[in-house]
Design a protein around this motif. Structure first.
Motif, PDB file in Angstrom:
ATOM      1  N   ARG A   1      27.530  -6.858  -1.943  1.00 12.19           N
ATOM      2  CA  ARG A   1      27.646  -5.618  -2.701  1.00 12.19           C
ATOM      3  C   ARG A   1      29.109  -5.381  -3.044  1.00 12.19           C
ATOM      4  O   ARG A   1      29.941  -5.197  -2.175  1.00 12.19           O
ATOM      5  N   SER A   2      29.397  -5.365  -4.323  1.00 14.19           N
ATOM      6  CA  SER A   2      30.783  -5.196  -4.740  1.00 14.19           C
ATOM      7  C   SER A   2      31.188  -3.724  -4.785  1.00 14.19           C
ATOM      8  O   SER A   2      32.336  -3.386  -4.570  1.00 14.19           O
ATOM      9  N   THR A   3      30.228  -2.856  -5.086  1.00 11.43           N
ATOM     10  CA  THR A   3      30.534  -1.426  -5.166  1.00 11.43           C
ATOM     11  C   THR A   3      29.460  -0.660  -4.422  1.00 11.43           C
ATOM     12  O   THR A   3      28.282  -1.042  -4.440  1.00 11.43           O
ATOM     13  N   PRO A   4      29.799   0.456  -3.736  1.00  7.41           N
ATOM     14  CA  PRO A   4      28.807   1.251  -3.034  1.00  7.41           C
ATOM     15  C   PRO A   4      27.904   1.982  -4.009  1.00  7.41           C
ATOM     16  O   PRO A   4      28.265   2.233  -5.162  1.00  7.41           O
ATOM     17  N   ARG A   5      26.719   2.324  -3.546  1.00  7.15           N
ATOM     18  CA  ARG A   5      25.789   3.071  -4.370  1.00  7.15           C
ATOM     19  C   ARG A   5      26.327   4.469  -4.626  1.00  7.15           C
ATOM     20  O   ARG A   5      26.816   5.120  -3.713  1.00  7.15           O
ATOM     21  N   PRO A   6      26.287   4.928  -5.888  1.00  9.80           N
ATOM     22  CA  PRO A   6      26.828   6.259  -6.177  1.00  9.80           C
ATOM     23  C   PRO A   6      26.100   7.341  -5.381  1.00  9.80           C
ATOM     24  O   PRO A   6      24.898   7.282  -5.175  1.00  9.80           O
ATOM     25  N   ARG A   7      26.869   8.329  -4.938  1.00 11.36           N
ATOM     26  CA  ARG A   7      26.281   9.429  -4.193  1.00 11.36           C
ATOM     27  C   ARG A   7      25.469  10.305  -5.152  1.00 11.36           C
ATOM     28  O   ARG A   7      25.968  10.690  -6.206  1.00 11.36           O
ATOM     29  N   PRO A   8      24.215  10.638  -4.824  1.00 11.52           N
ATOM     30  CA  PRO A   8      23.457  11.541  -5.694  1.00 11.52           C
ATOM     31  C   PRO A   8      24.099  12.913  -5.713  1.00 11.52           C
ATOM     32  O   PRO A   8      24.779  13.323  -4.766  1.00 11.52           O
ATOM     33  N   ALA A   9      23.911  13.617  -6.806  1.00 12.89           N
ATOM     34  CA  ALA A   9      24.510  14.940  -6.939  1.00 12.89           C
ATOM     35  C   ALA A   9      23.945  15.889  -5.888  1.00 12.89           C
ATOM     36  O   ALA A   9      22.778  15.781  -5.493  1.00 12.89           O
ATOM     37  N   PHE A  10      24.785  16.804  -5.426  1.00 15.53           N
ATOM     38  CA  PHE A  10      24.323  17.796  -4.461  1.00 15.53           C
ATOM     39  C   PHE A  10      23.311  18.718  -5.122  1.00 15.53           C
ATOM     40  O   PHE A  10      23.526  19.207  -6.236  1.00 15.53           O
ATOM     41  N   GLN A  11      22.198  18.963  -4.431  1.00  7.55           N
ATOM     42  CA  GLN A  11      21.150  19.822  -4.944  1.00  7.55           C
ATOM     43  C   GLN A  11      21.284  21.214  -4.321  1.00  7.55           C
ATOM     44  O   GLN A  11      21.042  21.380  -3.130  1.00  7.55           O
ATOM     45  N   PRO A  12      21.713  22.207  -5.084  1.00 11.05           N
ATOM     46  CA  PRO A  12      21.912  23.548  -4.508  1.00 11.05           C
ATOM     47  C   PRO A  12      20.598  24.219  -4.141  1.00 11.05           C
ATOM     48  O   PRO A  12      19.534  23.878  -4.663  1.00 11.05           O
ATOM     49  N   VAL A  13      20.695  25.166  -3.221  1.00 12.64           N
ATOM     50  CA  VAL A  13      19.568  25.997  -2.808  1.00 12.64           C
ATOM     51  C   VAL A  13      19.942  27.449  -3.094  1.00 12.64           C
ATOM     52  O   VAL A  13      20.947  27.927  -2.560  1.00 12.64           O
ATOM     53  N   PRO A  14      19.223  28.161  -3.953  1.00  9.06           N
ATOM     54  CA  PRO A  14      19.602  29.540  -4.283  1.00  9.06           C
ATOM     55  C   PRO A  14      19.766  30.399  -3.034  1.00  9.06           C
ATOM     56  O   PRO A  14      18.963  30.316  -2.098  1.00  9.06           O
ATOM     57  N   VAL A  15      20.817  31.202  -3.019  1.00  3.77           N
ATOM     58  CA  VAL A  15      21.121  32.042  -1.865  1.00  3.77           C
ATOM     59  C   VAL A  15      20.564  33.440  -2.098  1.00  3.77           C
ATOM     60  O   VAL A  15      21.004  34.163  -2.987  1.00  3.77           O
ATOM     61  N   ARG A  16      19.560  33.787  -1.291  1.00  9.16           N
ATOM     62  CA  ARG A  16      18.969  35.127  -1.356  1.00  9.16           C
ATOM     63  C   ARG A  16      19.139  35.879  -0.041  1.00  9.16           C
ATOM     64  O   ARG A  16      19.054  37.098  -0.012  1.00  9.16           O
ATOM     65  N   THR A  17      19.332  35.129   1.045  1.00  6.70           N
ATOM     66  CA  THR A  17      19.488  35.736   2.360  1.00  6.70           C
ATOM     67  C   THR A  17      20.676  35.098   3.065  1.00  6.70           C
ATOM     68  O   THR A  17      21.208  34.069   2.633  1.00  6.70           O
ATOM     69  N   ALA A  18      21.079  35.716   4.189  1.00  5.85           N
ATOM     70  CA  ALA A  18      22.167  35.153   4.978  1.00  5.85           C
ATOM     71  C   ALA A  18      21.800  33.768   5.500  1.00  5.85           C
ATOM     72  O   ALA A  18      22.636  32.861   5.543  1.00  5.85           O
ATOM     73  N   GLN A  19      20.536  33.585   5.888  1.00  2.75           N
ATOM     74  CA  GLN A  19      20.102  32.283   6.386  1.00  2.75           C
ATOM     75  C   GLN A  19      20.194  31.219   5.303  1.00  2.75           C
ATOM     76  O   GLN A  19      20.481  30.048   5.584  1.00  2.75           O
ATOM     77  N   ASP A  20      19.966  31.594   4.034  1.00  2.00           N
ATOM     78  CA  ASP A  20      20.108  30.640   2.940  1.00  2.00           C
ATOM     79  C   ASP A  20      21.536  30.107   2.870  1.00  2.00           C
ATOM     80  O   ASP A  20      21.759  28.920   2.597  1.00  2.00           O
ATOM     81  N   ALA A  21      22.523  30.979   3.098  1.00  2.00           N
ATOM     82  CA  ALA A  21      23.919  30.542   3.063  1.00  2.00           C
ATOM     83  C   ALA A  21      24.204  29.533   4.168  1.00  2.00           C
ATOM     84  O   ALA A  21      24.910  28.539   3.948  1.00  2.00           O
ATOM     85  N   VAL A  22      23.648  29.763   5.355  1.00  2.00           N
ATOM     86  CA  VAL A  22      23.821  28.825   6.459  1.00  2.00           C
ATOM     87  C   VAL A  22      23.152  27.497   6.119  1.00  2.00           C
ATOM     88  O   VAL A  22      23.696  26.416   6.380  1.00  2.00           O
ATOM     89  N   THR A  23      21.974  27.553   5.516  1.00  2.00           N
ATOM     90  CA  THR A  23      21.261  26.335   5.121  1.00  2.00           C
ATOM     91  C   THR A  23      22.065  25.547   4.101  1.00  2.00           C
ATOM     92  O   THR A  23      22.198  24.320   4.210  1.00  2.00           O
ATOM     93  N   VAL A  24      22.625  26.231   3.102  1.00  2.00           N
ATOM     94  CA  VAL A  24      23.423  25.553   2.075  1.00  2.00           C
ATOM     95  C   VAL A  24      24.620  24.851   2.705  1.00  2.00           C
ATOM     96  O   VAL A  24      24.913  23.693   2.395  1.00  2.00           O
ATOM     97  N   ALA A  25      25.316  25.540   3.609  1.00  2.00           N
ATOM     98  CA  ALA A  25      26.482  24.936   4.247  1.00  2.00           C
ATOM     99  C   ALA A  25      26.088  23.690   5.033  1.00  2.00           C
ATOM    100  O   ALA A  25      26.775  22.657   4.974  1.00  2.00           O
ATOM    101  N   ALA A  26      24.980  23.752   5.781  1.00  2.00           N
ATOM    102  CA  ALA A  26      24.531  22.601   6.564  1.00  2.00           C
ATOM    103  C   ALA A  26      24.147  21.432   5.660  1.00  2.00           C
ATOM    104  O   ALA A  26      24.486  20.270   5.933  1.00  2.00           O
ATOM    105  N   LEU A  27      23.442  21.714   4.577  1.00  2.00           N
ATOM    106  CA  LEU A  27      23.062  20.663   3.638  1.00  2.00           C
ATOM    107  C   LEU A  27      24.285  20.051   2.974  1.00  2.00           C
ATOM    108  O   LEU A  27      24.353  18.839   2.743  1.00  2.00           O
ATOM    109  N   TYR A  28      25.266  20.883   2.656  1.00  2.00           N
ATOM    110  CA  TYR A  28      26.473  20.387   1.995  1.00  2.00           C
ATOM    111  C   TYR A  28      27.274  19.491   2.941  1.00  2.00           C
ATOM    112  O   TYR A  28      27.805  18.455   2.521  1.00  2.00           O
TER     113      TYR A  28
END
Length: 241
Positions: free
Chosen positions: A111-138
């Motif tokens: 393998r001469s080049t690594p596989r490109p990283r897929p784009a980050f898929q956001p999760v809409p933030v509606r609650t405080a827990q959503d923000a924690v989930t987004v940070a963990a996924l990121y």
């Protein structure tokens, strides 16, 4: 109703819903959807623990097993309902090694080049827990694996531990303070790991100044669920493109 949608009845107000679980990007780039259990009884969320917040899901494309947020539904009555998920089957046994040598095959191309990283898929933030989930996924998207331990209440915000890292997430409408930044930095120093901060409302000027001096990456999570770098340390941590 699609195959992935399931009927859900709120046990609090008896209201009926149709729920479709969210899709998350596997490391191979394929979408991963938690396999919700059709007909199972949902339960209201009254207390949150790290073990209940995440569920193991197997990618149908590459077979990878990974941890993703447990599906939840917010009812109009105010109850948050945890949607049951089918258990992931254990991997099949490894077939026995043949006694006769296999036919000679040409070596695989390097393998001469690594596989490109897929784009980050956001999760809409509606609650405080959503923000924690987004940070963990990121963090997982950035390459910090083994997100583990409990979700611990910091002096302000929520702390999440990953391999070699402590993250502070401030999911409220209050900007992160100088004390917040210094506390998470001291905790990281004590454990010989690095640290990073996420905030919904940004940072006080003194907090940004101290973070720049200590090279602490600062991110702001917008309401679409996309972390945006605030300082140079965060920009250097974020892959280009």
């Amino acid at each position: 109703m699609t195959d992935s949608c399931v009927p859900v009845r709120c046990p609090v107000c008896r209201r009926d819903h149709t729920y479709a679980p969210p899709s998350y990007p596997c490391a191979c780039g394929a979408p991963v959807v938690p396999p919700v259990a059709r007909g199972a009884t949902v339960t209201p969320v009254t207390d949150r623990t790290w073990a209940d917040e995440w569920v193991t899901v197997r990618c149908r494309t590459c077979g990878r097993r990974d941890q993703w947020p447990h599906p939840e539904l917010e009812c109009g009555c105010g109850a948050v309902l945890r949607i049951p998920v089918r258990a992931v089957q254990a991997p099949t046994a490894t077939p026995p090694v043949p006694t006769t040598p296999p036919a000679t095959t040409p070596p695989a191309l390097p393998r001469s080049t690594p596989r490109p990283r897929p784009a980050f898929q956001p999760v809409p933030v509606r609650t405080a827990q959503d923000a924690v989930t987004v940070a963990a996924l990121y963090l997982r998207w950035l390459g910090f694996g083994d997100i583990r331990g409990g979700v611990k209440r910091a002096p302000s915000g929520v702390r999440v531990a990953a391999r070699g890292l402590i993250a502070l997430i401030e999911p409220s409408v209050q900007p992160s303070s100088l004390r917040d930044v210094e506390c998470v930095w001291l905790s990281a120093m004590a454990e010989s790991v690095t640290c990073v901060c996420f905030s919904l409302a940004g940072y006080e000027e003194a907090a940004r100044t101290r973070a720049d001096a200590l090279s602490i990456p600062l991110f702001v999570i917008d309401l679409t669920g996309t972390p945006q770098p605030v300082n140079n340390a965060a920009a250097e941590l974020t892959p280009p493109g």
